[in-house]
Design a protein around this motif. Structure first.
Motif, PDB file in Angstrom:
ATOM      1  N   VAL A  12      65.142  68.233  51.327  1.00  0.00           N
ATOM      2  CA  VAL A  12      66.587  68.277  51.544  1.00  0.00           C
ATOM      3  C   VAL A  12      67.270  67.666  50.327  1.00  0.00           C
ATOM      4  CG1 VAL A  12      66.443  68.265  54.051  1.00  0.00           C
ATOM      5  CG2 VAL A  12      66.540  66.102  52.838  1.00  0.00           C
ATOM      6  N   LYS A  13      68.336  68.325  49.863  1.00  0.00           N
ATOM      7  CA  LYS A  13      68.996  67.897  48.632  1.00  0.00           C
ATOM      8  C   LYS A  13      70.482  67.652  48.876  1.00  0.00           C
ATOM      9  CE  LYS A  13      65.815  70.418  45.584  1.00  0.00           C
ATOM     10  NZ  LYS A  13      65.695  71.352  44.440  1.00  0.00           N
ATOM     11  N   TYR A  14      70.980  66.579  48.268  1.00  0.00           N
ATOM     12  CA  TYR A  14      72.392  66.232  48.359  1.00  0.00           C
ATOM     13  C   TYR A  14      72.926  65.936  46.961  1.00  0.00           C
ATOM     14  CZ  TYR A  14      71.872  65.708  53.421  1.00  0.00           C
ATOM     15  OH  TYR A  14      71.646  65.938  54.754  1.00  0.00           O
ATOM     16  N   THR A  15      74.205  66.217  46.768  1.00  0.00           N
ATOM     17  CA  THR A  15      74.892  65.884  45.520  1.00  0.00           C
ATOM     18  C   THR A  15      76.127  65.073  45.862  1.00  0.00           C
ATOM     19  OG1 THR A  15      74.141  67.925  44.457  1.00  0.00           O
ATOM     20  CG2 THR A  15      76.000  66.783  43.455  1.00  0.00           C
ATOM     21  N   TRP A  16      76.157  63.837  45.372  1.00  0.00           N
ATOM     22  CA  TRP A  16      77.234  62.913  45.705  1.00  0.00           C
ATOM     23  C   TRP A  16      77.947  62.444  44.434  1.00  0.00           C
ATOM     24  CZ3 TRP A  16      74.154  59.209  49.459  1.00  0.00           C
ATOM     25  CH2 TRP A  16      73.830  59.905  50.625  1.00  0.00           C
ATOM     26  N   GLU A  17      79.257  62.295  44.536  1.00  0.00           N
ATOM     27  CA  GLU A  17      80.058  61.754  43.444  1.00  0.00           C
ATOM     28  C   GLU A  17      80.810  60.523  43.944  1.00  0.00           C
ATOM     29  OE1 GLU A  17      82.591  64.714  41.764  1.00  0.00           O
ATOM     30  OE2 GLU A  17      80.923  66.036  41.184  1.00  0.00           O
ATOM     31  N   VAL A  18      80.689  59.428  43.210  1.00  0.00           N
ATOM     32  CA  VAL A  18      81.368  58.173  43.546  1.00  0.00           C
ATOM     33  C   VAL A  18      82.598  58.060  42.660  1.00  0.00           C
ATOM     34  CG1 VAL A  18      81.110  55.687  43.858  1.00  0.00           C
ATOM     35  CG2 VAL A  18      79.086  57.172  43.956  1.00  0.00           C
ATOM     36  N   SER A  19      83.766  57.869  43.277  1.00  0.00           N
ATOM     37  CA  SER A  19      84.996  57.869  42.484  1.00  0.00           C
ATOM     38  C   SER A  19      86.016  56.890  43.041  1.00  0.00           C
ATOM     39  CB  SER A  19      85.598  59.280  42.433  1.00  0.00           C
ATOM     40  OG  SER A  19      85.832  59.769  43.736  1.00  0.00           O
ATOM     41  N   ALA A  46      67.891  64.447  57.675  1.00  0.00           N
ATOM     42  CA  ALA A  46      66.573  64.954  57.309  1.00  0.00           C
ATOM     43  C   ALA A  46      65.690  64.927  58.547  1.00  0.00           C
ATOM     44  CB  ALA A  46      65.960  64.121  56.184  1.00  0.00           C
ATOM     45  N   ASN A  47      64.516  65.542  58.435  1.00  0.00           N
ATOM     46  CA  ASN A  47      63.496  65.466  59.466  1.00  0.00           C
ATOM     47  C   ASN A  47      62.381  64.542  59.016  1.00  0.00           C
ATOM     48  OD1 ASN A  47      64.697  67.318  61.322  1.00  0.00           O
ATOM     49  ND2 ASN A  47      63.946  69.032  60.088  1.00  0.00           N
ATOM     50  N   TRP A  48      61.733  63.935  59.972  1.00  0.00           N
ATOM     51  CA  TRP A  48      60.578  63.088  59.693  1.00  0.00           C
ATOM     52  C   TRP A  48      59.541  63.897  58.901  1.00  0.00           C
ATOM     53  CZ3 TRP A  48      56.416  61.508  63.800  1.00  0.00           C
ATOM     54  CH2 TRP A  48      55.675  60.419  63.318  1.00  0.00           C
ATOM     55  N   GLY A  49      59.162  63.382  57.722  1.00  0.00           N
ATOM     56  CA  GLY A  49      58.206  64.070  56.865  1.00  0.00           C
ATOM     57  C   GLY A  49      58.830  64.901  55.767  1.00  0.00           C
ATOM     58  N   ASP A  50      60.175  65.037  55.753  1.00  0.00           N
ATOM     59  CA  ASP A  50      60.849  65.745  54.666  1.00  0.00           C
ATOM     60  C   ASP A  50      60.799  64.937  53.373  1.00  0.00           C
ATOM     61  OD1 ASP A  50      61.577  67.895  56.217  1.00  0.00           O
ATOM     62  OD2 ASP A  50      63.697  67.333  56.403  1.00  0.00           O
ATOM     63  N   ASN A  51      60.883  65.646  52.258  1.00  0.00           N
ATOM     64  CA  ASN A  51      61.202  65.020  50.980  1.00  0.00           C
ATOM     65  C   ASN A  51      62.725  65.016  50.829  1.00  0.00           C
ATOM     66  OD1 ASN A  51      58.415  64.755  50.013  1.00  0.00           O
ATOM     67  ND2 ASN A  51      58.467  66.994  49.915  1.00  0.00           N
ATOM     68  N   ILE A  52      63.251  63.970  50.218  1.00  0.00           N
ATOM     69  CA  ILE A  52      64.704  63.804  50.083  1.00  0.00           C
ATOM     70  C   ILE A  52      65.046  63.648  48.607  1.00  0.00           C
ATOM     71  CG2 ILE A  52      66.669  62.315  50.638  1.00  0.00           C
ATOM     72  CD1 ILE A  52      65.145  61.541  53.230  1.00  0.00           C
ATOM     73  N   SER A  96      74.535  60.149  35.809  1.00  0.00           N
ATOM     74  CA  SER A  96      73.990  60.533  37.112  1.00  0.00           C
ATOM     75  C   SER A  96      72.555  60.043  37.233  1.00  0.00           C
ATOM     76  CB  SER A  96      74.012  62.058  37.291  1.00  0.00           C
ATOM     77  OG  SER A  96      75.317  62.577  37.207  1.00  0.00           O
ATOM     78  N   ARG A  97      72.098  59.961  38.466  1.00  0.00           N
ATOM     79  CA  ARG A  97      70.707  59.674  38.743  1.00  0.00           C
ATOM     80  C   ARG A  97      70.308  60.431  40.002  1.00  0.00           C
ATOM     81  NH1 ARG A  97      66.880  54.434  39.975  1.00  0.00           N
ATOM     82  NH2 ARG A  97      65.244  55.782  40.798  1.00  0.00           N
ATOM     83  N   THR A  98      69.083  60.958  40.025  1.00  0.00           N
ATOM     84  CA  THR A  98      68.550  61.603  41.216  1.00  0.00           C
ATOM     85  C   THR A  98      67.483  60.711  41.835  1.00  0.00           C
ATOM     86  OG1 THR A  98      68.987  63.825  40.365  1.00  0.00           O
ATOM     87  CG2 THR A  98      67.378  63.625  42.149  1.00  0.00           C
ATOM     88  N   TYR A  99      67.709  60.312  43.083  1.00  0.00           N
ATOM     89  CA  TYR A  99      66.739  59.534  43.850  1.00  0.00           C
ATOM     90  C   TYR A  99      65.831  60.504  44.604  1.00  0.00           C
ATOM     91  CZ  TYR A  99      69.833  55.506  43.090  1.00  0.00           C
ATOM     92  OH  TYR A  99      70.595  54.507  42.538  1.00  0.00           O
ATOM     93  N   ARG A 100      64.520  60.246  44.566  1.00  0.00           N
ATOM     94  CA  ARG A 100      63.544  61.099  45.241  1.00  0.00           C
ATOM     95  C   ARG A 100      62.586  60.234  46.053  1.00  0.00           C
ATOM     96  NH1 ARG A 100      64.142  63.374  40.033  1.00  0.00           N
ATOM     97  NH2 ARG A 100      64.850  65.562  40.082  1.00  0.00           N
ATOM     98  N   PHE A 101      62.461  60.527  47.343  1.00  0.00           N
ATOM     99  CA  PHE A 101      61.560  59.753  48.198  1.00  0.00           C
ATOM    100  C   PHE A 101      61.245  60.567  49.444  1.00  0.00           C
ATOM    101  CE2 PHE A 101      65.967  58.491  48.737  1.00  0.00           C
ATOM    102  CZ  PHE A 101      66.183  58.611  50.103  1.00  0.00           C
ATOM    103  N   LYS A 102      60.313  60.084  50.243  1.00  0.00           N
ATOM    104  CA  LYS A 102      59.858  60.792  51.429  1.00  0.00           C
ATOM    105  C   LYS A 102      60.299  60.061  52.687  1.00  0.00           C
ATOM    106  CE  LYS A 102      55.841  63.428  52.985  1.00  0.00           C
ATOM    107  NZ  LYS A 102      56.394  64.691  52.487  1.00  0.00           N
ATOM    108  N   ALA A 103      60.659  60.817  53.715  1.00  0.00           N
ATOM    109  CA  ALA A 103      61.060  60.235  55.006  1.00  0.00           C
ATOM    110  C   ALA A 103      59.804  59.923  55.809  1.00  0.00           C
ATOM    111  CB  ALA A 103      61.967  61.198  55.762  1.00  0.00           C
ATOM    112  N   THR A 104      59.219  58.762  55.537  1.00  0.00           N
ATOM    113  CA  THR A 104      58.012  58.340  56.253  1.00  0.00           C
ATOM    114  C   THR A 104      58.342  57.660  57.573  1.00  0.00           C
ATOM    115  OG1 THR A 104      57.922  56.199  55.117  1.00  0.00           O
ATOM    116  CG2 THR A 104      56.768  58.052  54.085  1.00  0.00           C
ATOM    117  N   GLN A 105      59.628  57.430  57.840  1.00  0.00           N
ATOM    118  CA  GLN A 105      60.087  56.862  59.113  1.00  0.00           C
ATOM    119  C   GLN A 105      61.124  57.806  59.713  1.00  0.00           C
ATOM    120  OE1 GLN A 105      60.790  53.817  56.208  1.00  0.00           O
ATOM    121  NE2 GLN A 105      60.847  52.321  57.871  1.00  0.00           N
TER     122      GLN A 105
END
Length: 519
Positions: A12-19, A46-52, A96-105
């Motif tokens: 699952v992918k999101y694009t956020w802008e802080v302003s 997200a669903n449990w087990g998705d990559n974010i 910008s920065r892209t955070y990548r992690f897994k929904a292990t919970q």
């Protein structure tokens, strides 16, 4: 849900802008910092087990930023924790920065900026990771966040608290981002379907107030605390510390109409004062009801004070081995520095102050972690062993107050909590058989909190009071867990720090002054 998880193969992918912008959540117009122009910010689903994957662009005028994923363990992804000065340099304006992690919970949590008190200005939102439940329900109502709200910009409030004789006074408490005030505003509305059961995700995304909440005529069936499923129990009212979450089920079995969700604070005796105490409300409206202000009567006594819930029995049972904890002492100090009163919280003999431009994860790489005293580091070298800690306040300290203690990178087991007393060292009194498990628990007033967690996640992990003012005043430590096993993506960290240093040196050509720990 901790040792193993599904692999959905989905990202699952999101694009956020802080302003920078302005907003008026309770009718009072003020400067805010928002993500994608909305408050609360966008919910991460997200669903449990998705990559974010979440790409964050900083469009602020003069602030760095970064996002911490509260309660998510970041198992094997320490560099994605989003903690300025610990696991990253801030994202500078224009980058910008892209955070990548897994929904292990799975379950309910929230994301927020970990840059000074920035989340209190609006850089905050919910996390919903779908997964199993310990009780069936029909409709997911989604997150319902609470936050105490200040009309004065929070950077100004925070600067004043460093030299104040007491906590600041909040102007309001927002429920799902809105409330009434003398300036206007409105009550939030949540819709119920007659005859259906509804899952509601309660969370305290606040600053300095405990939240006590009850819904007229509708008891809660509590099914999760933080990211942990529990044996369901019924409660007429719940007390929620800053950072804590509860998933509850509501049975819409009453007469079609409008009902008050009643919200109160800790009352100012155990937390900060709030000008709207006793008047904080939100509306729960059945489908088909008139759009009227509720006339419902309170059906239960609202919880009071700043105590954690006591009926939390983890659904997945664990027996914690019995051993003697290490003690960590919390001291409060009003120190005179250059003729001014300086408010500080000491862990042992030092308040925590770290340089956000020189994060600890880089120091581990460059020099093995030759940390200064004020960086408040505690080493954990053993792999996959339980670590035991006593956090103790001085019972004789008149300035002692409760503190919501949050640990990054881990859930922990709550083995004991007592107010107005000193830990006596009796390990036989600790709850080792299936103790409550969560990522945020209250250190009681003038008392102690005994906790344990397993050293199964190498990294640099912050543990701190989640009241932003207290963290700014030094209430935090870093666990350096299995330093030689840390496998973070330092190329990502180093590139982000290079961007931050370039912006900092251009924006602050005469020296950069913001060097303390950031929220």
């Amino acid at each position: 849900m901790d040792a193993e998880w599904p692999d959905t193969g989905n990202t699952v992918k999101y694009t956020w802008e802080v302003s920078n912008t302005t907003g008026e959540p309770d009718g009072f117009k003020r400067i805010m910092m928002l993500v994608n122009g909305q408050y609360p910010g966008p919910t991460l689903y997200a669903n449990w087990g998705d990559n974010i994957e979440v790409t964050v662009t900083n469009n602020l005028e003069s602030n760095g930023t970064g996002i911490h994923w509260h309660g998510l363990r970041q198992l094997g992804t320490n560099d994605e924790d989003g903690t300025a000065g610990v696991t990253e340099c801030p994202i500078p304006p224009g980058s910008s920065r892209t955070y990548r992690f897994k929904a292990t919970q799975y379950g309910t949590s929230w994301w927020h900026s970990h840059y000074s008190v920035q989340y209190s200005e609006g850089v905050v939102g919910a996390i919903v990771i779908h997964g199993p439940s310990t009780r069936n329900w029909d409709i997911d109502l989604g997150p319902l966040p609470f936050t105490d709200w200040f009309h004065t910009p929070m950077f100004t409030v925070n600067a004043a608290t460093l030299h104040a004789n007491g906590p600041p006074t909040a102007d309001n408490m927002l429920v799902n981002g809105t409330m009434v005030s003398e300036f206007g505003g409105g009550y939030g509305v949540t819709t119920l379907q007659k005859g259906k059961t509804h899952l509601l995700r309660l969370m305290n995304n606040g600053i300095n107030n405990w939240v006590n909440v009850a819904l007229d005529g509708h008891p809660f069936t509590v099914v999760a605390a933080d990211f942990n499923p529990i044996v369901p129990y019924s409660a007429n009212s719940l007390s929620i510390a800053v950072g804590q979450r509860y998933d509850v089920i509501i049975n819409a079995n009453q007469t079609v109409g409008n009902y008050w969700l009643r919200v109160d604070t800790g009352g100012g005796a155990c937390d900060g004062p709030n000008l709207m105490q006793g008047k904080i409300r939100s509306i729960f409206r059945y489908e088909g009801a008139n759009e009227d202000i509720p006339g419902s009567e309170a059906s239960a006594q609202l919880s009071t004070g700043c105590d954690d819930e006591k009926n939390l029995i983890p659904w997945v049972r664990t027996k914690v081995p019995q051993t003697t904890p290490t003690e960590m002492e919390v001291k409060f100090s009003n120190t005179v520095v250059d003729g001014t009163n300086l408010v500080q919280w000491f862990i042992g003999d030092s308040p925590m102050h770290i340089n956000i431009s020189n994060p600890s994860i880089q120091q581990i790489s460059y020099n093995g972690g030759n940390f200064t005293t004020t960086e408040n580091t505690y080493s954990i070298g053993q792999a996959n062993e339980f670590q035991y800690w006593v956090i103790q306040q001085d019972p004789a300290n008149l300035a002692a107050v409760p503190h919501p203690i949050h640990l990054h990178g881990h859930d922990f087991y709550v083995l004991a909590q007592e107010s107005d007393r000193t830990w006596d060292g009796d390990i036989s009194s600790l709850q080792m058989d299936n103790p409550p498990r969560r990522d945020t628990a209250t250190l009681p007033t003038k008392g102690y909190l005994v906790l344990a967690f397993e050293s199964d996640n190498p990294g640099l992990w912050l543990m701190h009071c989640h009241i932003p003012f207290h963290l700014s005043q030094g209430f935090g430590i870093q666990f350096v867990e299995r330093a030689f096993d840390i496998t973070s993506n330092l190329d990502n960290v180093n590139g982000g720090c290079a961007d931050w240093h370039e912006w900092r040196d251009e924006y602050y050509p005469f020296g950069y002054s913001e060097g303390d720990i950031s929220m």
